[in-house]
Write an enzyme that holds these catalytic residues in place. Structure first.
Site, PDB file in Angstrom:
ATOM      1  N   LYS A 195     -20.402 -15.526 -15.832  1.00 57.47           N
ATOM      2  CA  LYS A 195     -20.972 -16.196 -17.000  1.00 57.47           C
ATOM      3  C   LYS A 195     -22.165 -15.382 -17.491  1.00 57.47           C
ATOM      4  CE  LYS A 195     -22.899 -20.624 -18.550  1.00 57.47           C
ATOM      5  NZ  LYS A 195     -23.239 -22.004 -18.131  1.00 57.47           N
ATOM      6  N   LYS A 248     -16.797 -16.169 -18.992  1.00 54.01           N
ATOM      7  CA  LYS A 248     -17.387 -16.821 -20.155  1.00 54.01           C
ATOM      8  C   LYS A 248     -18.532 -15.958 -20.675  1.00 54.01           C
ATOM      9  CE  LYS A 248     -19.774 -21.102 -21.490  1.00 54.01           C
ATOM     10  NZ  LYS A 248     -20.333 -22.388 -21.032  1.00 54.01           N
TER      11      LYS A 248
END
Length: 337
Positions: A195, A248
């Site tokens: 992330k 992400k």
């Protein structure tokens, strides 16, 4: 003029052949729909930067989740907007917190829908960071205890899967051990393994009301310049017991999605985040792009890069287009270049 024996256009000449040899397939089974559950009744507040996406009270969440399920979307992932926030994010792990009550309602009314929960503190803390603050930064190890409590409370409420998104070191192991020790060995963990500290999250922060009140999240989210670090992060989560690993954001990190696919023999998820969604919506509204075509092309890019699962705010639209028999091939019939 001399031509080679192989002519690539032979197979491209007919739609039936193009369909037969298409390398990448997209299915409704690939989709996970993010939803924002808000405390109260009768709430359906559209996110100004995310057309078609809403903060909703539980009864409206249930209604839209049923709609998504009937379209073939097999799973949702829940984010919560609690009634009150505090320094330790108490609502995140409260027995009757907003997410816990939403899980119960969904499992009662749409029992075959898979309910996944985001496990993080940022939506529940008054400072907007992803854990306990000490000396101006998030304390990693103290935060692990609360994340484990949060994941356990979600499992107890009936969640089918938990998805830690906080980026604390060791959180997958802490959650896995807590679930296992409390009778929830069967609950899988989808880790936000990779992330990045990204500018693409802006609209989400409006949707989840989770903007940090000071500083930023660069001390725990990843540097966008790093690829090898992504492998190390994912490897840690795999060793700690993650069942699915996620990247992400999505579009700016397709190379990292492919790296995960090449490196790990686990399902790979990708989060098509709020900023990516909002850009397509804005350009579509202005008439600058064919919105349906670009949306489907984006989904195919995730699958082609190696993702098995796609978390996307486009999920209902994509499912609807798939049911209508939409093919990316239709671009050749629309006068587009």
């Amino acid at each position: 003029m001399f031509y080679p024996t192989f002519r690539a256009r032979r197979i491209r000449s007919k739609e039936v052949f193009r369909n037969m040899v298409r390398e990448t397939a997209l299915s409704t089974n690939d989709l996970i729909y993010p939803m924002f559950s808000a405390f109260g009744k009768g709430i359906r507040k559209e996110i100004s930067s995310m057309p078609g996406i809403y903060q909703q009270s539980i009864e409206n969440i249930v209604e839209e989740a049923q709609e998504a399920y009937e379209l073939g979307v097999p799973a949702v992932i829940l984010f919560g907007i609690p009634e009150t926030k505090d320094a330790v994010g108490s609502d995140a792990y409260a027995e009757h917190g907003i997410i816990q009550e939403t899980i119960r309602a969904l499992k009662k009314e749409v029992p075959k829908l898979a309910v996944i929960t985001d496990v993080c503190m940022c939506e529940y803390t008054d400072h907007g960071h992803c854990g306990i603050i000490k000396n101006g930064d998030v304390d990693n190890d103290e935060t692990l205890e609360l994340l484990a409590q949060e994941a356990l409370s979600h499992a107890q409420a009936g969640a089918d899967m938990v998805a830690p998104s906080d980026m604390m070191d060791g959180r997958v192991m802490a959650i896995r051990e807590t679930l296992d020790n409390n009778g929830y060995k069967h609950i899988p963990v989808m880790s936000y393994a990779v992330k990045y500290a990204s500018g693409y999250y802006g609209p989400f922060r409006e949707a989840a009301e989770s903007t940090p009140q000071f500083g930023d999240r660069r001390s725990y989210q990843m540097d966008p310049a790093n690829r090898l670090e992504a492998v190390r992060e994912a490897q840690m989560d795999v060793e700690e017991g993650a069942d699915i690993i996620m990247v992400k954001p999505g579009l700016p990190y397709l190379d990292v999605v492919r790296e995960m696919r090449n490196q790990f023999n686990l399902p790979v998820a990708v989060y098509n985040v709020s900023g990516e969604y909002s850009m397509i919506k804005a350009a579509g509204k202005m008439g600058w792009i064919d919105e349906d075509r670009v949306t489907m092309e984006t989904m195919l890019s995730f699958k082609r890069a190696g993702a098995d699962l796609i978390l996307t705010y486009h999920a209902k639209e994509v499912a609807t287009l798939l049911h209508k028999g939409y093919e990316i091939d239709r671009a050749s019939r629309c006068g587009c270049p």
